[in-house]
Design a protein around this motif. Structure first.
Motif, PDB file in Angstrom:
ATOM      1  N   ASP A   1       7.757  55.321  37.108  1.00  0.00           N
ATOM      2  CA  ASP A   1       7.398  56.367  36.148  1.00  0.00           C
ATOM      3  C   ASP A   1       6.313  57.206  36.813  1.00  0.00           C
ATOM      4  OD1 ASP A   1       6.668  57.941  34.028  1.00  0.00           O
ATOM      5  OD2 ASP A   1       5.687  56.343  32.899  1.00  0.00           O
ATOM      6  N   PHE A   2       6.536  58.507  36.974  1.00  0.00           N
ATOM      7  CA  PHE A   2       5.490  59.344  37.576  1.00  0.00           C
ATOM      8  C   PHE A   2       5.505  60.750  36.981  1.00  0.00           C
ATOM      9  CE2 PHE A   2       9.170  59.796  40.372  1.00  0.00           C
ATOM     10  CZ  PHE A   2       9.227  61.166  40.649  1.00  0.00           C
ATOM     11  N   ASP A   3       4.338  61.375  36.993  1.00  0.00           N
ATOM     12  CA  ASP A   3       4.148  62.753  36.550  1.00  0.00           C
ATOM     13  C   ASP A   3       3.798  63.614  37.755  1.00  0.00           C
ATOM     14  OD1 ASP A   3       4.558  61.942  34.005  1.00  0.00           O
ATOM     15  OD2 ASP A   3       2.531  62.346  33.268  1.00  0.00           O
ATOM     16  N   VAL A   4       4.455  64.758  37.891  1.00  0.00           N
ATOM     17  CA  VAL A   4       4.112  65.736  38.926  1.00  0.00           C
ATOM     18  C   VAL A   4       3.090  66.683  38.315  1.00  0.00           C
ATOM     19  CG1 VAL A   4       4.965  67.521  40.463  1.00  0.00           C
ATOM     20  CG2 VAL A   4       6.406  65.545  39.934  1.00  0.00           C
ATOM     21  N   LEU A   5       1.876  66.659  38.853  1.00  0.00           N
ATOM     22  CA  LEU A   5       0.791  67.427  38.255  1.00  0.00           C
ATOM     23  C   LEU A   5       0.605  68.796  38.900  1.00  0.00           C
ATOM     24  CD1 LEU A   5      -1.822  64.527  37.958  1.00  0.00           C
ATOM     25  CD2 LEU A   5      -0.117  65.263  36.287  1.00  0.00           C
ATOM     26  N   ARG A   6       1.113  68.953  40.138  1.00  0.00           N
ATOM     27  CA  ARG A   6       0.972  70.250  40.811  1.00  0.00           C
ATOM     28  C   ARG A   6       2.006  70.367  41.921  1.00  0.00           C
ATOM     29  NH1 ARG A   6      -4.492  70.708  43.529  1.00  0.00           N
ATOM     30  NH2 ARG A   6      -5.255  70.611  41.385  1.00  0.00           N
ATOM     31  N   HIS A   7       2.654  71.517  42.030  1.00  0.00           N
ATOM     32  CA  HIS A   7       3.638  71.833  43.057  1.00  0.00           C
ATOM     33  C   HIS A   7       4.923  71.023  42.876  1.00  0.00           C
ATOM     34  CE1 HIS A   7       0.745  74.404  44.823  1.00  0.00           C
ATOM     35  NE2 HIS A   7      -0.011  73.450  45.355  1.00  0.00           N
ATOM     36  N   ASP A   8       5.840  71.177  43.848  1.00  0.00           N
ATOM     37  CA  ASP A   8       7.106  70.432  43.848  1.00  0.00           C
ATOM     38  C   ASP A   8       7.002  69.253  44.794  1.00  0.00           C
ATOM     39  OD1 ASP A   8       8.002  72.338  42.164  1.00  0.00           O
ATOM     40  OD2 ASP A   8       9.281  73.371  43.610  1.00  0.00           O
ATOM     41  N   ILE A   9       7.586  68.126  44.399  1.00  0.00           N
ATOM     42  CA  ILE A   9       7.548  66.911  45.212  1.00  0.00           C
ATOM     43  C   ILE A   9       8.942  66.312  45.248  1.00  0.00           C
ATOM     44  CG2 ILE A   9       6.663  64.543  45.353  1.00  0.00           C
ATOM     45  CD1 ILE A   9       4.046  65.518  44.190  1.00  0.00           C
ATOM     46  N   ALA A  10       9.385  65.895  46.444  1.00  0.00           N
ATOM     47  CA  ALA A  10      10.685  65.236  46.598  1.00  0.00           C
ATOM     48  C   ALA A  10      10.494  63.724  46.524  1.00  0.00           C
ATOM     49  CB  ALA A  10      11.319  65.624  47.926  1.00  0.00           C
ATOM     50  N   PHE A  11      11.406  63.065  45.815  1.00  0.00           N
ATOM     51  CA  PHE A  11      11.306  61.610  45.630  1.00  0.00           C
ATOM     52  C   PHE A  11      12.599  60.946  46.076  1.00  0.00           C
ATOM     53  CE2 PHE A  11      12.001  57.863  42.830  1.00  0.00           C
ATOM     54  CZ  PHE A  11      10.954  57.083  43.284  1.00  0.00           C
ATOM     55  N   THR A  12      12.475  59.844  46.844  1.00  0.00           N
ATOM     56  CA  THR A  12      13.634  59.120  47.362  1.00  0.00           C
ATOM     57  C   THR A  12      13.326  57.627  47.366  1.00  0.00           C
ATOM     58  OG1 THR A  12      13.929  60.977  48.893  1.00  0.00           O
ATOM     59  CG2 THR A  12      15.349  59.070  49.225  1.00  0.00           C
ATOM     60  N   VAL A  13      14.374  56.812  47.296  1.00  0.00           N
ATOM     61  CA  VAL A  13      14.239  55.361  47.413  1.00  0.00           C
ATOM     62  C   VAL A  13      15.104  54.887  48.580  1.00  0.00           C
ATOM     63  CG1 VAL A  13      14.469  53.127  46.262  1.00  0.00           C
ATOM     64  CG2 VAL A  13      13.862  55.154  44.921  1.00  0.00           C
ATOM     65  N   TYR A  14      14.499  54.091  49.490  1.00  0.00           N
ATOM     66  CA  TYR A  14      15.208  53.553  50.652  1.00  0.00           C
ATOM     67  C   TYR A  14      15.184  52.024  50.599  1.00  0.00           C
ATOM     68  CZ  TYR A  14      14.466  58.245  52.628  1.00  0.00           C
ATOM     69  OH  TYR A  14      14.444  59.600  52.850  1.00  0.00           O
ATOM     70  N   ARG A  15      16.088  51.415  51.393  1.00  0.00           N
ATOM     71  CA  ARG A  15      16.079  49.967  51.561  1.00  0.00           C
ATOM     72  C   ARG A  15      16.339  49.616  53.005  1.00  0.00           C
ATOM     73  NH1 ARG A  15      19.181  45.764  52.446  1.00  0.00           N
ATOM     74  NH2 ARG A  15      21.049  47.056  52.587  1.00  0.00           N
ATOM     75  N   SER A  16      15.619  48.606  53.480  1.00  0.00           N
ATOM     76  CA  SER A  16      15.836  48.115  54.840  1.00  0.00           C
ATOM     77  C   SER A  16      15.958  46.601  54.812  1.00  0.00           C
ATOM     78  CB  SER A  16      14.667  48.520  55.755  1.00  0.00           C
ATOM     79  OG  SER A  16      14.814  47.920  57.031  1.00  0.00           O
ATOM     80  N   ASP A  17      16.835  46.086  55.691  1.00  0.00           N
ATOM     81  CA  ASP A  17      16.947  44.627  55.808  1.00  0.00           C
ATOM     82  C   ASP A  17      15.735  44.035  56.509  1.00  0.00           C
ATOM     83  OD1 ASP A  17      19.425  44.547  54.570  1.00  0.00           O
ATOM     84  OD2 ASP A  17      20.498  44.903  56.442  1.00  0.00           O
ATOM     85  N   HIS A  18      14.999  44.890  57.210  1.00  0.00           N
ATOM     86  CA  HIS A  18      13.840  44.418  57.974  1.00  0.00           C
ATOM     87  C   HIS A  18      12.613  44.325  57.081  1.00  0.00           C
ATOM     88  CE1 HIS A  18      16.169  45.028  61.645  1.00  0.00           C
ATOM     89  NE2 HIS A  18      16.509  46.224  61.162  1.00  0.00           N
TER      90      HIS A  18
END
Length: 673
Positions: free
Chosen positions: A535-552
């Motif tokens: 859960d997050f709020d963007v308080l200023r400007h544009d922000i890109a959000f991504t989720v990654y996964r690694s086996d390491h």
């Protein structure tokens, strides 16, 4: 152990003298109550003017006890001494019975009273109470108490019926009316005495007689017809518990006693344990006084934001006559409401709804032919998504649920859940543990569009009252809800309670990002099928959000740490880039990149099907002409897999979607995957 029992007032719709004539027909034995073997008169006397009679009887009872128990104590029958005082001038019969057998080990005192109805001289009232004191009974105290309770309940239930049976015999003998005793009317009084002297008098007491002596004022009595009409069917023991609680609360309050329906709700909530019900009710009464709850209906003013954005309201009734409340929870902006009116404001709104519900229950009972003791709740979950899992909001709602459970028990008759989406198992797992088990058993769930099929809502709500937003013909005036504009937020309206380790200040982290900078949270996962939420709020400007996964393994956090924050500040590169890893080979994108704009609030989840390292990444690629840093405030949490065993089919496999809640006056659109 001492037990007291009190039966409600039974009303016989015959004159006192006719009831006395029928009463005499029950002895020396009564086939309808086989426990009474025989009653033998040992003393019987009338006053000179035939206005008073005093009778003593020794009554033999065959108690319905197990054969082995009778052999162990060495008796087949027990004996009671019964003393009757009949006053024809005052039109009162008082009966007292005490046990003769085992009197040193068990004390039984039963008192009964017949008297003229205070509001109708053509009717007769009957009260019955008893006290059971099992002092020492060969280690079988509990068994004796249970036998007594069973026997008393059976005999009390037959009392009114027996008068009706023997009244027919009186009529068959040609006696259709009897004049009351009159001073100086010697012949008439002697004839009344003759009729009332038939038989060998009254029903003897029972070893099981378990109710309190009724010497209290009339305010502690209840008419059995009233109970059936306004409180519903109660067993003799339940009636007794109700009267006990009524007296105890009156003694405690020294003032107005809560309604009988209120007392009954608290008794049901504690399985008719009077001590526990009294403790629960006493705490509730103190709470109501402290918070002036009795004034809510007259003084509460609905805030404008509630009028515009709260998606709930009363809507006619269900098929059982229960008031029906509709809550379109999927359209409810919990965060926006809390930020606008605060937790206290939402609590006052909830209490106002509950107080309205109590008033509607009373009205429904008065206008129907039966007692209406609870309301029905219809919850529409269409639109429910991860924004409803905003943790401070959930915790605030749980506090409100606990307050309602403690102070409005047994008001929820049925809960109908419709259009439940895939994220519902998560919300239900969190909330259900705070709901009373008995209340949880009243929930019925309908997913998809099957709620209007056979076995659905039409089993519980009249077809013509199905609301229009669910495909029915009835116009609903319940607000559609929607997002509360941030312009309506009130500074300081909602803050977590001091000392709460999960307060908003402690669980949300603020981050500033310059152009090209990233902030990442690494979440090690060793629990397949656990759920990662954010859960997050963007308080200023544009922000890109991504989720990654690694086996390491990307980090080695301490044993009690579940995540590691990296990046931000001067950090420009992702931890994945720093290692020189390539996407698709060393790590994978498990949630597509989402560009989130200034003012948006984002909630989402991902089912972590595999072990490994998961990375939540926020990136700032562009700044405006002011060159001020981008800002966000975020929170994340991992929900363990054991909560969702058997519920995973309700969640999408592998990925869960983003859902948006815009802080602007108009909703922005976010893809839901």
């Amino acid at each position: 152990m001492v037990q007291e029992y009190q039966s409600p007032v039974r009303v016989h719709k015959f004159t006192f003298e006719m009831v006395m004539a029928a009463y005499e027909r029950r002895f020396p034995s009564c086939p309808q109550i086989p426990v009474v073997v025989e009653c033998v008169i040992t003393d019987d006397s009338w006053s000179a003017d035939d206005s008073q009679r005093h009778t003593t009887r020794r009554c033999q009872l065959n108690v319905e006890a197990p054969y082995l128990l009778k052999k162990m104590i060495g008796v087949d029958y027990i004996y009671f001494i019964q003393k009757n005082s009949l006053d024809l001038k005052k039109r009162v019969l008082e009966i007292e019975a005490t046990n003769e057998t085992f009197s040193a080990r068990v004390g039984v005192v039963e008192k009964c009273k017949y008297y003229v109805h205070p509001d109708n001289p053509e009717w007769t009232c009957f009260e019955q109470s008893a006290l059971l004191d099992v002092k020492n009974f060969f280690g079988l105290e509990s068994t004796v108490e249970k036998i007594a309770m069973k026997q008393y309940a059976a005999n009390v239930a037959k009392g009114k019926e027996l008068i009706d049976v023997f009244m027919k015999e009186v009529y068959n003998d040609g006696v259709t009316s009897l004049n009351p005793w009159t001073q100086g009317a010697v012949t008439e009084n002697r004839e009344l005495r003759r009729i009332l002297s038939r038989g060998t008098e009254p029903l003897s007491p029972m070893l099981t007689s378990e109710n309190r002596t009724h010497s209290e004022p009339d305010q502690y009595t209840l008419d059995s017809d009233y109970i059936k009409r306004y409180l519903g069917e109660l067993s003799p023991m339940q009636e007794s518990r109700l009267l006990q609680l009524r007296k105890w609360i009156a003694d405690l309050q020294k003032g107005k006693v809560p309604s009988d329906t209120t007392l009954l709700r608290f008794l049901r909530a504690r399985d008719f344990n009077v001590e526990k019900a009294r403790e629960m009710l006493s705490q509730s009464l103190l709470w109501r006084k402290k918070h002036q709850v009795d004034r809510i209906l007259s003084e509460y003013e609905t805030p404008d934001v509630v009028k515009q954005y709260f998606p709930g309201g009363w809507h006619h009734h269900d098929k059982d006559g229960r008031p029906l409340y509709i809550l379109r929870l999927g359209q409810m902006d919990v965060k926006g409401l809390l930020k606008s009116i605060g937790e206290d404001g939402l609590l006052k709104l909830t209490l106002h709804v509950c107080e309205e519900g109590l008033k509607l229950l009373e009205e429904a009972t008065n206008t129907s032919e039966h007692a209406v003791q609870s309301w029905c709740l219809l919850v529409d979950l269409d639109g429910l998504n991860m924004r409803h899992l905003w943790r401070p909001g959930v915790r605030a709602l749980l506090r409100i649920i606990q307050i309602v459970e403690a102070n409005y028990p047994e008001t929820m008759g049925r809960v109908l859940i419709v259009r439940a989406p895939r994220v519902f198992p998560i919300l239900w797992t969190i909330v259900s543990t705070f709901i009373d088990e008995n209340t949880r058993s009243k929930f019925l769930f309908y997913g998809g569009k099957d709620y209007l099929q056979p076995g659905g809502l039409l089993d519980y709500i009249p077809k013509e009252l199905i609301p229009d937003f669910l495909g029915g013909p009835c116009k609903s005036f319940v607000h559609e809800g929607g997002l509360v504009p941030k312009s309506l937020y009130v500074s300081g309206a909602f803050t977590e309670r001091e000392g709460d380790p999960l307060s908003e200040d402690s669980i949300y982290r603020s981050v500033s990002l310059g152009k090209g900078q990233v902030h990442e949270v690494i979440v090690p996962n060793r629990d397949p099928q656990s759920v990662l939420t954010w859960d997050f709020d963007v308080l200023r400007h544009d922000i890109a959000f991504t989720v990654y996964r690694s086996d390491h393994e990307l980090c080695h956090p301490p044993a009690d740490t579940t995540a590691l924050c990296v990046g931000g500040g001067d950090e420009a590169k992702s931890v994945l880039d720093q290692k020189g890893w390539r996407e698709g080979e060393h790590f994978h994108r498990v949630e597509p990149t989402l560009v989130c704009h200034d003012g948006e609030s984002i909630q989402g989840s991902h089912v972590m099907l595999e072990v490994g390292s998961y990375v939540l990444q926020w990136r700032c690629d562009v700044l405006d002409c002011t060159h001020r840093a981008a800002q966000l405030m975020y929170f994340h949490e991992t929900l363990t897999s054991h909560h969702y065993k058997g519920s995973m089919s309700s969640l999408q496999s592998g990925t869960s979607g983003f859902s948006c809640l815009s802080g602007k006056s108009v909703s922005s659109s976010c893809p839901s995957r």
